[in-house]
Scaffold this motif. Structure first.
Motif, PDB file in Angstrom:
ATOM      1  N   GLU A 185       0.844  -1.180   0.000  1.00  0.00           N
ATOM      2  CA  GLU A 185       0.000   0.000   0.000  1.00  0.00           C
ATOM      3  C   GLU A 185       0.883   1.234   0.000  1.00  0.00           C
ATOM      4  N   GLY A 186       0.322   2.344  -0.356  1.00  0.00           N
ATOM      5  CA  GLY A 186       1.059   3.595  -0.276  1.00  0.00           C
ATOM      6  C   GLY A 186       1.309   3.953   1.180  1.00  0.00           C
ATOM      7  N   SER A 187       2.178   4.930   1.396  1.00  0.00           N
ATOM      8  CA  SER A 187       2.479   5.396   2.750  1.00  0.00           C
ATOM      9  C   SER A 187       2.545   6.915   2.734  1.00  0.00           C
ATOM     10  N   ASP A 188       2.763   7.513   3.892  1.00  0.00           N
ATOM     11  CA  ASP A 188       2.894   8.971   3.949  1.00  0.00           C
ATOM     12  C   ASP A 188       4.075   9.428   3.090  1.00  0.00           C
ATOM     13  N   ALA A 189       5.179   8.695   3.161  1.00  0.00           N
ATOM     14  CA  ALA A 189       6.370   9.063   2.392  1.00  0.00           C
ATOM     15  C   ALA A 189       6.209   8.752   0.908  1.00  0.00           C
ATOM     16  N   CYS A 190       5.512   7.664   0.598  1.00  0.00           N
ATOM     17  CA  CYS A 190       5.342   7.211  -0.794  1.00  0.00           C
ATOM     18  C   CYS A 190       3.867   6.981  -1.087  1.00  0.00           C
ATOM     19  N   PRO A 191       3.105   8.045  -1.312  1.00  0.00           N
ATOM     20  CA  PRO A 191       1.670   7.875  -1.534  1.00  0.00           C
ATOM     21  C   PRO A 191       1.350   7.180  -2.857  1.00  0.00           C
ATOM     22  N   LEU A 192       0.290   6.410  -2.831  1.00  0.00           N
ATOM     23  CA  LEU A 192      -0.207   5.712  -4.013  1.00  0.00           C
ATOM     24  C   LEU A 192      -0.538   6.729  -5.090  1.00  0.00           C
ATOM     25  N   SER A 193       0.019   6.532  -6.276  1.00  0.00           N
ATOM     26  CA  SER A 193      -0.154   7.467  -7.380  1.00  0.00           C
ATOM     27  C   SER A 193      -0.489   6.706  -8.653  1.00  0.00           C
ATOM     28  N   THR A 194      -0.700   7.444  -9.726  1.00  0.00           N
ATOM     29  CA  THR A 194      -1.107   6.842 -10.992  1.00  0.00           C
ATOM     30  C   THR A 194      -0.136   7.236 -12.099  1.00  0.00           C
ATOM     31  N   MET A 195      -0.306   6.620 -13.260  1.00  0.00           N
ATOM     32  CA  MET A 195       0.505   7.003 -14.405  1.00  0.00           C
ATOM     33  C   MET A 195       0.185   8.434 -14.831  1.00  0.00           C
ATOM     34  N   ILE A 196      -1.030   8.878 -14.573  1.00  0.00           N
ATOM     35  CA  ILE A 196      -1.362  10.280 -14.852  1.00  0.00           C
ATOM     36  C   ILE A 196      -0.456  11.188 -14.013  1.00  0.00           C
ATOM     37  N   ASP A 197      -0.228  10.810 -12.743  1.00  0.00           N
ATOM     38  CA  ASP A 197       0.670  11.587 -11.890  1.00  0.00           C
ATOM     39  C   ASP A 197       2.096  11.585 -12.438  1.00  0.00           C
ATOM     40  N   CYS A 198       2.515  10.455 -13.006  1.00  0.00           N
ATOM     41  CA  CYS A 198       3.848  10.372 -13.619  1.00  0.00           C
ATOM     42  C   CYS A 198       3.935  11.303 -14.826  1.00  0.00           C
ATOM     43  N   VAL A 199       2.897  11.304 -15.653  1.00  0.00           N
ATOM     44  CA  VAL A 199       2.866  12.206 -16.814  1.00  0.00           C
ATOM     45  C   VAL A 199       2.913  13.657 -16.332  1.00  0.00           C
ATOM     46  N   LYS A 200       2.157  13.983 -15.299  1.00  0.00           N
ATOM     47  CA  LYS A 200       2.149  15.352 -14.775  1.00  0.00           C
ATOM     48  C   LYS A 200       3.529  15.745 -14.245  1.00  0.00           C
ATOM     49  N   LEU A 201       4.232  14.804 -13.612  1.00  0.00           N
ATOM     50  CA  LEU A 201       5.583  15.068 -13.127  1.00  0.00           C
ATOM     51  C   LEU A 201       6.496  15.425 -14.305  1.00  0.00           C
ATOM     52  N   VAL A 202       6.408  14.665 -15.387  1.00  0.00           N
ATOM     53  CA  VAL A 202       7.240  14.922 -16.567  1.00  0.00           C
ATOM     54  C   VAL A 202       6.895  16.275 -17.181  1.00  0.00           C
ATOM     55  N   GLU A 203       5.612  16.599 -17.240  1.00  0.00           N
ATOM     56  CA  GLU A 203       5.187  17.900 -17.774  1.00  0.00           C
ATOM     57  C   GLU A 203       5.673  19.053 -16.889  1.00  0.00           C
ATOM     58  N   TRP A 204       5.662  18.841 -15.590  1.00  0.00           N
ATOM     59  CA  TRP A 204       6.056  19.854 -14.613  1.00  0.00           C
ATOM     60  C   TRP A 204       7.554  20.131 -14.654  1.00  0.00           C
ATOM     61  N   ALA A 205       8.340  19.091 -14.854  1.00  0.00           N
ATOM     62  CA  ALA A 205       9.790  19.181 -14.720  1.00  0.00           C
ATOM     63  C   ALA A 205      10.448  19.920 -15.886  1.00  0.00           C
ATOM     64  N   ASP A 206      11.513  20.645 -15.551  1.00  0.00           N
ATOM     65  CA  ASP A 206      12.373  21.218 -16.584  1.00  0.00           C
ATOM     66  C   ASP A 206      13.291  20.133 -17.148  1.00  0.00           C
ATOM     67  N   LYS A 207      13.688  19.211 -16.292  1.00  0.00           N
ATOM     68  CA  LYS A 207      14.549  18.086 -16.674  1.00  0.00           C
ATOM     69  C   LYS A 207      14.045  16.841 -15.956  1.00  0.00           C
ATOM     70  N   VAL A 208      14.153  15.689 -16.637  1.00  0.00           N
ATOM     71  CA  VAL A 208      13.792  14.413 -16.029  1.00  0.00           C
ATOM     72  C   VAL A 208      15.009  13.499 -16.090  1.00  0.00           C
ATOM     73  N   VAL A 209      15.301  12.872 -14.968  1.00  0.00           N
ATOM     74  CA  VAL A 209      16.417  11.939 -14.853  1.00  0.00           C
ATOM     75  C   VAL A 209      15.836  10.582 -14.480  1.00  0.00           C
ATOM     76  N   THR A 210      16.312   9.535 -15.107  1.00  0.00           N
ATOM     77  CA  THR A 210      15.845   8.193 -14.758  1.00  0.00           C
ATOM     78  C   THR A 210      17.001   7.372 -14.209  1.00  0.00           C
ATOM     79  N   PHE A 211      16.682   6.544 -13.241  1.00  0.00           N
ATOM     80  CA  PHE A 211      17.649   5.624 -12.653  1.00  0.00           C
ATOM     81  C   PHE A 211      17.052   4.228 -12.734  1.00  0.00           C
TER      82      PHE A 211
END
Length: 106
Positions: free
Chosen positions: A80-106
């Motif tokens: 389950e999600g937690s306070d530190a790592c809340p349950l999110s969706t792929m829409i949230d991932c897309v929004k993160l990419v749209e928000w960011a000036d740069k995206v880094v993947t590990f």
């Protein structure tokens, strides 16, 4: 700068370095968000004698970093999600990419 980090591994050293990068960026004044995907959703519980992933994850949240965790990836591991790592969706991932000036993947 707004930095988005997508982490897809629970390999100790790589995940540890991703969070070290995130902490350092926050301390340098950048806005930073991390999206955990795949096996990386297990990072909150990863400890190792050399590479304390959970410790770096906590350090990131302590400096005001935001973490999102893929809900599908959590559910597939019966987690389950937690306070530190809340349950999110792929829409949230897309929004993160749209928000960011740069995206880094590990």
């Amino acid at each position: 700068m707004k930095l988005g980090i997508i982490l897809e591994t629970k390999e100790y050293e790589k995940a540890w370095n991703a969070f070290r990068f995130a902490v350092t960026a926050k301390k340098q004044g950048h806005e930073v968000k991390v999206f955990l995907m795949g096996e990386a959703v297990e990072c909150e519980t990863l400890t190792h004698e050399k590479f304390d992933v959970a410790g770096q994850l906590n350090a990131f949240t302590e400096v005001g970093g935001e973490i999102l965790a893929c809900g599908t990836c959590l559910k597939s591991r019966q987690l389950e999600g937690s306070d530190a790592c809340p349950l999110s969706t792929m829409i949230d991932c897309v929004k993160l990419v749209e928000w960011a000036d740069k995206v880094v993947t590990f």
